[in-house]
Design a protein around this motif. Structure first.
Motif: not given
Length: 285
Positions: A22-23, A214-218, A241-243
């Motif tokens: 999701i992130c 998007q780049f940390g918690f993910s 994710e791709p959805i």
């Protein structure tokens, strides 16, 4: 009792991977909304990402590790990140994410080649259905993207598979590799910031969201998830994710999704969910 604990652990890992996906899905809309170059975006978001990952390591009293395996993992992650941001800039968000999601196939093939782990029929079938869904979901937009962007997205998929497998490498340390990767990205990307012309508060707000969530918690969620589930399960769960990625881009940036997207979404989510349920049932036996 032990089987129940294993089942709970598998569910816990799947939830972490789902949160990670999701992130990650915020990437398309945020990257499209920032008018900076892909090099600048990757460099600056790495600053905020490092704060999150570094804090995560401190909370767990995790030691920072440097060795050949960690450095190799850092290279994989750096290449994956730069190529994906560039692909998102050069082609549609839908193209970039679907082509990067050749990654589950690379995971299965790499496990087979590196660890002699022949994939089961259920894993292969799930991957076939997942990719059928993804191709269906993005069929209308695949021809619209630039060829270079498409190739970069596929290469990002290969390096993403190697990132997924990092925890299985001898001497690896997932978080240390991420911090080193972020440092490399900053060294490359920060000088590019000087060439940008728009430094509005809105753009910096997008950058903070991109770096922190998007780049940390993910990656924090992904790291936790990979402690409990296999790379194949993580890869298939991440197929959400791709959805979400192109749906967000469609809502906020105007990139539309055709009717085939609905069919693709059902196939992707259905295959991923069915595979995880079957894995959980096997654990209970």
């Amino acid at each position: 009792m032990e089987k129940r604990e294993l089942n709970k652990t598998s569910i816990k890992g799947t939830i972490f991977v789902l949160l990670s996906a999701i992130c990650f899905s915020l990437g398309g809309v945020l990257i499209k909304s920032i008018p900076w170059s892909s090099v600048t975006i990757q460099g600056i978001r790495s600053i905020f990402s490092s704060l999150v990952i570094g804090s995560f390591m401190l909370m767990r009293h995790q030691r920072f590790v440097v060795n050949k395996t960690v450095l190799l993992g850092a290279v994989f992650n750096t290449v994956m990140a730069f190529t994906f941001v560039a692909a998102t800039k050069m082609t549609t968000a839908a193209n970039a994410i679907v082509l990067q999601f050749t990654e589950p196939i690379f995971v299965i093939l790499l496990l087979w080649v590196l660890y002699k782990k022949k994939p089961g029929k259920d894993a292969l079938l799930a991957c076939v259905v997942v990719f059928s869904g993804i191709l269906c979901f993005f069929f209308e937009s695949l021809s619209a993207g630039g060829m270079v962007g498409n190739m970069l997205a596929i290469f990002s998929g290969l390096t993403y598979a190697l990132v997924m497998l990092m925890k299985g490498f001898k001497g690896s340390d997932f978080e240390s590799s991420l911090l080193i990767s972020n440092a490399i990205s900053m060294i490359i990307g920060i000088p590019a910031l000087l060439k940008e012309t728009d430094y509005s508060v809105e753009i910096w707000g997008f950058m903070i969201l991109l770096g922190v969530f998007q780049f940390g918690f993910s990656y924090v969620f992904l790291s936790k998830g990979l402690d409990y589930v296999s790379p194949v399960t993580a890869s298939l769960t991440s197929a959400i994710e791709p959805i979400l990625n192109p749906l967000l881009v469609a809502a906020f940036c105007g990139e539309t999704i055709g009717a085939l997207g609905i069919v693709g979404a059902v196939l992707v989510v259905g295959a991923s969910t069915t595979y995880n349920v079957l894995q959980a049932m096997k654990t209970e036996r």
